[in-house]
Scaffold this motif. Structure first.
Motif, PDB file in Angstrom:
ATOM      1  N   SER A 122      49.656 -13.042 -12.898  1.00 11.25           N
ATOM      2  CA  SER A 122      50.175 -13.565 -14.157  1.00 11.25           C
ATOM      3  C   SER A 122      50.738 -12.449 -15.036  1.00 11.25           C
ATOM      4  O   SER A 122      51.873 -12.526 -15.520  1.00 11.25           O
ATOM      5  CB  SER A 122      49.061 -14.310 -14.903  1.00 11.25           C
ATOM      6  OG  SER A 122      49.465 -14.643 -16.207  1.00 11.25           O
ATOM      7  N   GLY A 174      53.751 -10.643 -13.249  1.00 10.20           N
ATOM      8  CA  GLY A 174      54.914 -11.513 -13.188  1.00 10.20           C
ATOM      9  C   GLY A 174      55.604 -11.650 -14.529  1.00 10.20           C
ATOM     10  O   GLY A 174      56.833 -11.542 -14.631  1.00 10.20           O
ATOM     11  N   ARG A 175      54.834 -11.856 -15.580  1.00  8.06           N
ATOM     12  CA  ARG A 175      55.411 -11.991 -16.917  1.00  8.06           C
ATOM     13  C   ARG A 175      56.006 -10.672 -17.404  1.00  8.06           C
ATOM     14  O   ARG A 175      57.024 -10.651 -18.104  1.00  8.06           O
ATOM     15  CB  ARG A 175      54.347 -12.494 -17.887  1.00  8.06           C
ATOM     16  CG  ARG A 175      53.925 -13.942 -17.617  1.00  8.06           C
ATOM     17  CD  ARG A 175      52.923 -14.444 -18.629  1.00  8.06           C
ATOM     18  NE  ARG A 175      52.589 -15.830 -18.375  1.00  8.06           N
ATOM     19  CZ  ARG A 175      51.360 -16.296 -18.170  1.00  8.06           C
ATOM     20  NH1 ARG A 175      50.338 -15.458 -18.193  1.00  8.06           N
ATOM     21  NH2 ARG A 175      51.139 -17.582 -17.954  1.00  8.06           N
ATOM     22  N   GLU A 193      53.081 -19.080  -6.754  1.00  8.43           N
ATOM     23  CA  GLU A 193      52.440 -18.762  -8.028  1.00  8.43           C
ATOM     24  C   GLU A 193      53.132 -17.571  -8.688  1.00  8.43           C
ATOM     25  O   GLU A 193      53.449 -17.607  -9.888  1.00  8.43           O
ATOM     26  CB  GLU A 193      50.961 -18.445  -7.815  1.00  8.43           C
ATOM     27  CG  GLU A 193      50.222 -18.090  -9.092  1.00  8.43           C
ATOM     28  CD  GLU A 193      48.770 -17.691  -8.855  1.00  8.43           C
ATOM     29  OE1 GLU A 193      48.069 -17.410  -9.848  1.00  8.43           O
ATOM     30  OE2 GLU A 193      48.352 -17.635  -7.683  1.00  8.43           O
ATOM     31  N   TYR A 235      55.448 -17.176 -12.364  1.00 10.81           N
ATOM     32  CA  TYR A 235      55.277 -16.166 -13.409  1.00 10.81           C
ATOM     33  C   TYR A 235      56.549 -15.342 -13.602  1.00 10.81           C
ATOM     34  O   TYR A 235      56.817 -14.846 -14.698  1.00 10.81           O
ATOM     35  CB  TYR A 235      54.107 -15.243 -13.070  1.00 10.81           C
ATOM     36  CG  TYR A 235      52.773 -15.932 -13.061  1.00 10.81           C
ATOM     37  CD1 TYR A 235      52.388 -16.782 -14.099  1.00 10.81           C
ATOM     38  CD2 TYR A 235      51.872 -15.755 -12.003  1.00 10.81           C
ATOM     39  CE1 TYR A 235      51.163 -17.426 -14.086  1.00 10.81           C
ATOM     40  CE2 TYR A 235      50.649 -16.401 -11.983  1.00 10.81           C
ATOM     41  CZ  TYR A 235      50.296 -17.237 -13.031  1.00 10.81           C
ATOM     42  OH  TYR A 235      49.088 -17.877 -13.015  1.00 10.81           O
ATOM     43  N   GLN A 269      59.356 -16.593 -13.536  1.00  9.14           N
ATOM     44  CA  GLN A 269      60.276 -17.548 -14.145  1.00  9.14           C
ATOM     45  C   GLN A 269      61.442 -17.902 -13.230  1.00  9.14           C
ATOM     46  O   GLN A 269      62.594 -18.051 -13.660  1.00  9.14           O
ATOM     47  CB  GLN A 269      60.779 -17.024 -15.506  1.00  9.14           C
ATOM     48  CG  GLN A 269      59.663 -16.825 -16.513  1.00  9.14           C
ATOM     49  CD  GLN A 269      60.145 -16.315 -17.864  1.00  9.14           C
ATOM     50  OE1 GLN A 269      61.353 -16.287 -18.130  1.00  9.14           O
ATOM     51  NE2 GLN A 269      59.222 -15.908 -18.721  1.00  9.14           N
TER      52      GLN A 269
END
Length: 244
Positions: free
Chosen positions: A114, A117-118, A156, A160, A162
């Motif tokens: 998470s 990825g962000r 997944e 993250y 996008q």
């Protein structure tokens, strides 16, 4: 700065020789913090305004580790695939340095898909993130097949990053040759008209054209060429099927 603190402490306890040793050790620590600080921010949730090449490589390597461990088995073939990619992209010396830093920094830390990825989503262009997803599927396929656990892990991560659902399914279809996969790659339904097929091909060919990643390393451009080729193959398959 740490080097001056260690220099002072070294002098306090061991006089001049201690000051020299403290200065040397402190300088090494300062350099290490500067080189890995962005990576620590990404796995720790803090924010930076941009991502440096070193940060990008370490974060990419972290995502690789999540995919490799997703099915509960660490495949040597997948590890070799990652190492070969980094050597091809950055050279042996730089790749080895990245692996060493990764091992030192992540050994006692939990890698967060998470946060990474962000972090990358806010600091990289969309075509670059598409290539990351393609590369992660390449790792999973290195041992001959992409397991469901690996596919879920990549999905997944893709979220993250996008990446849109259609783009994810398009790239996934390049590695899973199931029924109607050619249509999935072009992001259209099997009921699409011939004209819509042509429009979809032109759109996807433009999206995955290698020139989109002209600013990236050779290995990334090679990955873009692979996707571009898959789009061409999908279009040719549909042409043959329909007699277009």
């Amino acid at each position: 700065m740490i080097k001056w603190l260690l220099t002072f402490l070294g002098y306090m306890y061991f006089r001049f020789p201690g000051a020299i040793l403290g200065f040397i050790v402190g300088t090494l620590v300062d350099n290490y913090i500067r080189s890995s600080g962005g990576f620590l921010n990404s796995i720790g949730g803090q924010q930076k305004s941009s991502v440096s090449p070193g940060d990008f490589e370490l974060n990419l390597l972290s995502l690789c580790s999540l995919v490799i461990k997703a099915d509960g088995q660490v495949s040597q073939t997948e590890l070799d695939y990652v190492r070969a990619y980094f050597v091809q992209s950055y050279g042996k010396e730089r790749a080895n340095a990245t692996f060493r830093t990764f091992n030192e920094v992540v050994k006692n830390r939990q890698v967060s898909a998470s946060r990474i990825g962000r972090y990358l989503a806010a600091r990289t262009k969309y075509p670059t993130r598409l290539q990351i997803v393609h590369f992660l599927f390449g790792i999973a396929k290195a041992d001959g097949r992409v397991s469901e656990a690996e596919a879920r892990a990549i999905q997944e991560i893709s979220g993250y990053l996008q990446i849109t659902g259609r783009d994810f399914e398009s790239i996934k279809a390049m590695f899973f040759k199931k029924a109607d996969y050619s249509y999935t790659i072009l992001e259209i339904e099997k009921t699409a008209s011939n004209e819509d097929v042509k429009k979809a091909y032109r759109k996807m060919a433009k999206k995955y054209h290698p020139d989109k990643l002209g600013h990236m390393d050779e290995a990334y451009r090679k990955g873009a060429q692979e996707k571009f080729t898959k789009v061409q193959e999908a279009y040719e398959n549909i042409q043959k099927e329909r007699g277009m």
